[in-house]
Scaffold this motif. Sequence first.
Motif, mmCIF file in Angstrom:
data_model
loop_
_atom_site.group_PDB
_atom_site.id
_atom_site.type_symbol
_atom_site.label_atom_id
_atom_site.label_comp_id
_atom_site.label_asym_id
_atom_site.label_seq_id
_atom_site.Cartn_x
_atom_site.Cartn_y
_atom_site.Cartn_z
ATOM 1 N N ASP A 170 0.888 -0.907 -0.066
ATOM 2 C CA ASP A 170 0.011 0.078 0.232
ATOM 3 C C ASP A 170 1.013 1.387 -0.079
ATOM 4 O OD1 ASP A 170 -2.621 1.464 0.496
ATOM 5 O OD2 ASP A 170 -1.619 1.960 2.306
ATOM 6 N N LYS A 171 1.836 1.448 0.722
ATOM 7 C CA LYS A 171 2.685 2.412 0.766
ATOM 8 C C LYS A 171 3.250 2.926 -0.480
ATOM 9 C CE LYS A 171 6.964 0.389 2.285
ATOM 10 N NZ LYS A 171 8.227 0.485 3.314
ATOM 11 N N ASP A 172 3.487 2.025 -1.370
ATOM 12 C CA ASP A 172 4.041 2.188 -2.653
ATOM 13 C C ASP A 172 3.081 2.423 -3.610
ATOM 14 O OD1 ASP A 172 6.732 1.569 -1.703
ATOM 15 O OD2 ASP A 172 6.518 -0.447 -1.996
ATOM 16 N N ARG A 173 1.880 2.250 -3.480
ATOM 17 C CA ARG A 173 0.957 2.341 -4.379
ATOM 18 C C ARG A 173 0.429 3.869 -4.263
ATOM 19 N NH1 ARG A 173 -2.266 -3.031 -2.665
ATOM 20 N NH2 ARG A 173 -1.208 -4.422 -4.142
ATOM 21 N N VAL A 174 1.413 4.852 -4.878
ATOM 22 C CA VAL A 174 1.231 6.217 -4.623
ATOM 23 C C VAL A 174 0.657 6.867 -5.924
ATOM 24 C CG1 VAL A 174 3.185 6.520 -3.329
ATOM 25 C CG2 VAL A 174 3.468 6.607 -5.777
ATOM 26 N N MET A 204 -5.732 4.360 3.176
ATOM 27 C CA MET A 204 -4.955 3.825 2.047
ATOM 28 C C MET A 204 -4.149 5.028 1.389
ATOM 29 S SD MET A 204 -7.051 0.406 0.874
ATOM 30 C CE MET A 204 -5.673 -0.146 0.397
ATOM 31 N N THR A 205 -2.935 4.557 1.048
ATOM 32 C CA THR A 205 -2.054 5.769 0.534
ATOM 33 C C THR A 205 -2.497 6.448 -0.708
ATOM 34 O OG1 THR A 205 -0.036 4.575 1.108
ATOM 35 C CG2 THR A 205 0.093 6.279 -0.487
ATOM 36 N N ARG A 206 -3.263 5.962 -1.576
ATOM 37 C CA ARG A 206 -3.833 6.626 -2.669
ATOM 38 C C ARG A 206 -5.122 7.364 -2.735
ATOM 39 N NH1 ARG A 206 -4.769 1.020 -2.914
ATOM 40 N NH2 ARG A 206 -6.929 0.336 -3.344
#
Length: 302
Positions: A130-134, A165-167
């Motif tokens: 999740d943290k990389d799903r920018v 969630m990040t996004r």
Amino acid sequence: RPEVGRHWFRCVRRHGDPQAALPAMAFRRAVQLACGIAGTAAVVVAAASASQRQRGDSGLKAAAVSWSPGTGGWDHNWDKREPISLIKPNQKNKEVPEDHIAQLENYKVKATRHIFLIRHSQYELSATTDKDRVLTALGREQAELTGQRLASLGLNYDILIHSSMTRAKETATIIRKYLPGLEMMSCDLLREGAPIEPVPPVSHWKPEAMYHEDGARIEAAFRRYIHRADLKQQNDSYEVIVCHANVIRYFVCRALQFPPEGWLRMCLNNGSITWLTIRPNGRVALRTLGDTGFMPPDKLTR
């Protein structure tokens, strides 16, 4: 007579409308007479109908948990905030107090809620966490356009709530630039998930545990955020919720009292705006669904 008064109140509680109570009483008496003649046949027909509803085109269908009333009519007390349901009955005989009509006025909602459900912008689909799903560069542009659109409506927004969630968080942060001073709050209940097994079913299999866990959480989010205004609210409110396509589609089905199993029949673009209005009497209107008409065609993605 006392028993007539009690029966009238039960009809009001069920229908949520005093005007509907009298015809309901007459209808009930007619049904009681009819059941004495054809009760057995009615039970057989109802059982056959229920059995057919549990069967899909391929035969047996996995049972799905549905929160909808399932009666074909409008449930006036869908959010459990109908005035008649808020009056505490007499503790001795479980009946409504004599001044219940006067009390009803004290429990009537005065304000309308406007809820803007925003789907997050495009993000890095290839990421595994999740943290990389920018957001992508295009996704950031979409969020800018959504923020501009909300600002152009000229409304006095009250709060901006977003999924954790990040996004969703990144989308909300960009939107907030165009709504300066707006309070922003994160909520885990709004995270993406599988709300309920869709009908018709999806082609790819998902374990029942996923629907069981995600569904309870998303239903909890619906009950927290989608309801008529609180009694103490005097003015209309405008709230922005940035979350996910599955969550929004489920919210729309539940709010309109459509079968929630149909949530997957709708499509929402990234950065789209879905506008729900909840009136003081509990009536719900869908003003826009997945609106992205404010975006150029080359900026649209799903």
